[in-house]
Design a protein around this motif. Structure first.
Motif, mmCIF file in Angstrom:
data_model
loop_
_atom_site.group_PDB
_atom_site.id
_atom_site.type_symbol
_atom_site.label_atom_id
_atom_site.label_comp_id
_atom_site.label_asym_id
_atom_site.label_seq_id
_atom_site.Cartn_x
_atom_site.Cartn_y
_atom_site.Cartn_z
ATOM 1 N N LEU A 175 -81.304 12.309 -6.353
ATOM 2 C CA LEU A 175 -79.978 12.475 -6.954
ATOM 3 C C LEU A 175 -79.708 11.347 -7.949
ATOM 4 N N GLN A 231 -69.874 11.697 -10.944
ATOM 5 C CA GLN A 231 -69.024 12.246 -9.886
ATOM 6 C C GLN A 231 -69.843 12.683 -8.679
ATOM 7 N N ALA A 232 -71.016 13.265 -8.924
ATOM 8 C CA ALA A 232 -71.858 13.733 -7.821
ATOM 9 C C ALA A 232 -72.398 12.553 -7.006
ATOM 10 N N GLU A 284 -69.597 10.710 -5.043
ATOM 11 C CA GLU A 284 -69.169 11.441 -3.845
ATOM 12 C C GLU A 284 -70.047 11.070 -2.654
ATOM 13 N N ARG A 285 -71.339 10.915 -2.898
ATOM 14 C CA ARG A 285 -72.243 10.517 -1.823
ATOM 15 C C ARG A 285 -72.029 9.055 -1.415
ATOM 16 N N TYR A 303 -72.484 13.914 -13.411
ATOM 17 C CA TYR A 303 -73.519 13.145 -12.711
ATOM 18 C C TYR A 303 -72.890 11.995 -11.935
ATOM 19 N N VAL A 313 -77.930 16.655 -10.357
ATOM 20 C CA VAL A 313 -77.816 17.905 -9.600
ATOM 21 C C VAL A 313 -78.763 18.951 -10.186
#
Length: 560
Positions: free
Chosen positions: A426, A121-122, A125-126, A119, A431
């Motif tokens: 998000l 990491q996702a 990244e954004r 979570y 995800v």
């Protein structure tokens, strides 16, 4: 708030009654030492004009029309989760790639760190910059907060609960020494560079000012009420008992629902709500103006004495759960309530959603509701305590440089994107098919991985424009919450000091918790109610009268 940690007030009292635990000993450092401010610290009051001069310009972000409009400052309600999501931030907010550190609380199992958390990491990244969270136990967060302030060793982003920093001695000195002045970045039209932050209510930003400068980003409250009186409607329906509508009915409710032979008692801690029923003042902790133009504190009023005598009677007649009686605070009230061993107790309105969702997975018939607010006689106008004070504040470490601060504000603006955006979705749910699935009604539902990895890390560092959205796990919740809140807000007690920013006098801060401990002894039957007069005199001489002069001068200065 949007899931189990709803807002305190967003679940402020879900946090095991932290407000009542008293000042925590501070470690070392010039501005944080011991449990009290140095003698002679007289407090400060920043007037309305000075606060207004540094506030961001308000500019709403209008994406979707609410199904149930909240009566301000109540949040708007949505009966379906929006599925046509928009991308609110087209550019990556972070450009340096340099990691940020952040410290946030959590009232649950500690989630995995950044290297083992899909979570984080996702979302990172954004964001374009990784945020490495130090997630601390919310029950002991005050200790950690005190330690890092005392050591002057703060992370890049620090989440601070409002009820903890209000107790920290000379906190304005800590703000000046350790945290970035955000005034030039956010005051006036400068805030429009961060449109989601600019959409925060002005009432929330007013509290983010220290020493006449804008020093933090607030997490706006999604409801102004510090407490509601919750009851197990599923249990009272079975017993054929109705929710009370006056103080006599509350007493009869207690007698009807108490069954010690089966391990059930009617009440937990409800003294704050009883004070509201009797019309005890709540502004700035319990002050109100007198007919003669002076001020009186709640301890000095007939309403407070009546509320104290009534609540003491509940304890004396065995209508309060023994675990509460034996504890210094609220014991494990939530567990007692959830298990049906206790039928009624007070909590932050924000506790409702999370408990309702969690317990319905265990007991499908579980139904908790707030008792509609009433006056003691059932005829007078009720009085509801409340304010727009933010739930949390986010401070940015001082000395990072202009470009880094602007990058951080862009990151916070991304995190503050509202309901109906990809960013919000998000941030809240991770995800799809990994951290959440989509229910038949289109609303997201966390998976086991989502519950393990998501601890509202990004929400704690900024918050969002307040909204309440329906999800499948809490059927009927939005209608019930907005119905209760829109009705209760009609009776919100006016605050004569609205818009004035305070740091309280040292003696007033120091005397308050010991006085509340004495009142607790009265409630538990360890001291007679006749001791209230002596307790009040000790409070007055210990700092109460100093507080009276302080608050009265603040009013007089702002009336000029």
């Amino acid at each position: 708030m949007d899931r189990s940690l709803a807002g305190a007030a967003t679940n402020r009292r879900r946090f095991l009654g932290l407000v009542g635990l008293g000042a925590t000993a501070m470690a070392g450092g010039g501005f944080v030492s011991g449990c009290s401010r140095p003698a002679g610290t007289q407090g400060t009051a920043t007037d309305v004009d000075a606060v207004s001069a540094v506030l961001p310009r308000y500019q709403p972000v209008e994406l979707i029309t609410p199904d149930i409009a909240g009566v301000r400052p109540i949040a708007d309600g949505y009966l379906t989760y929006p599925t046509d999501l928009v991308r609110a931030v087209t550019e990556t907010p972070g450009s340096s790639g340099e990691p940020l550190t952040a410290m946030t609380p959590w009232w649950g199992p500690t989630p995995p760190g950044i290297d083992r958390n899909a979570y984080l990491q996702a979302v990172n990244e954004r964001l374009g910059v990784p945020i490495d969270f130090s997630v601390q136990d919310g029950n002991t967060y005050a200790d950690k907060l005190s330690a890092i302030l005392g050591a002057r060793d703060v992370p890049d982003l620090l989440c601070a609960p409002n009820w903890e920093i209000d107790k920290i001695p000379r906190f304005s000195d800590a703000v000046s020494a350790l945290f970035e002045d955000l005034t030039d970045h956010l005051a006036g039209d400068a805030a429009l560079a961060y449109p989601h932050l600019a959409s925060f209510p002005t009432g929330a930003w007013q509290y983010a000012v220290w020493g006449g400068r804008l020093a933090a980003v607030p997490w706006p409250t999604d409801g102004p009420f510090p407490y509601a009186l919750f009851y197990r409607k599923d249990l009272t329906d079975t017993a054929g008992v109705q929710a009370p509508k006056n103080i006599d009915e509350l007493y009869e409710f207690g007698k009807a629902m108490t069954d010690p032979a089966n391990g059930v008692w009617a009440f937990g801690s409800i003294f704050n709500m009883v004070q509201m029923f009797y019309g005890v003042p709540g502004s700035q902790g319990g002050w109100r103006r007198t007919d003669g133009g002076g001020l009186e504190f709640k301890y000095e009023t007939e309403e407070y004495r009546a509320a104290l005598e009534f609540t003491t009677k509940l304890f004396a007649e065995g209508l309060v759960h023994p675990d509460i009686v034996e504890s210094k605070g609220a014991a494990d009230a939530k567990q007692l309530f959830n298990s049906g061993k206790m039928v009624c107790y007070e909590d932050g309105v924000g506790a409702w959603r999370g408990m309702y969702s969690e317990q319905r997975q265990i007991t499908p018939t579980f139904d908790m509701r707030p008792v509609p607010i009433f006056s003691a006689d059932g005829q007078s106008t009720p009085a509801a305590w409340g304010e727009e004070k933010p739930i949390f504040y986010t401070f940015i470490k001082k000395g990072l440089g202009k470009e880094r601060v602007e990058e951080i504000l862009r990151v916070l603006d991304w995190c503050a994107a509202p309901l109906g955006t990809e960013e919000y979705h998000l941030r809240q749910y991770g995800v799809v098919d990994q951290h959440h699935t989509v229910s038949a009604d289109g609303s997201p539902e966390l998976t086991e991985l989502g519950r393990q990895e998501i601890a509202d890390q990004y929400t704690f560092i900024v918050g969002r424009y307040p909204t309440i959205v329906q999800t499948a796990d809490v059927p009927g919740f939005v209608e019930a919450l907005l119905g209760y809140s829109n009705e209760t807000v009609k009776y919100l007690e006016p605050n004569p000091w609205a818009g004035i920013k305070f740091e309280l006098p040292a003696n007033l801060s120091r005397v308050q918790q010991p006085t509340e401990d004495k009142i607790l002894d009265v409630l538990r039957g360890r001291r007679p109610t006749s001791d209230l007069e002596q307790i009040t005199q000790e409070w007055r001489s210990g700092g109460g009268d100093e507080g009276r002069d302080f608050f009265l001068k603040a009013l007089e200065d702002n009336d000029r």
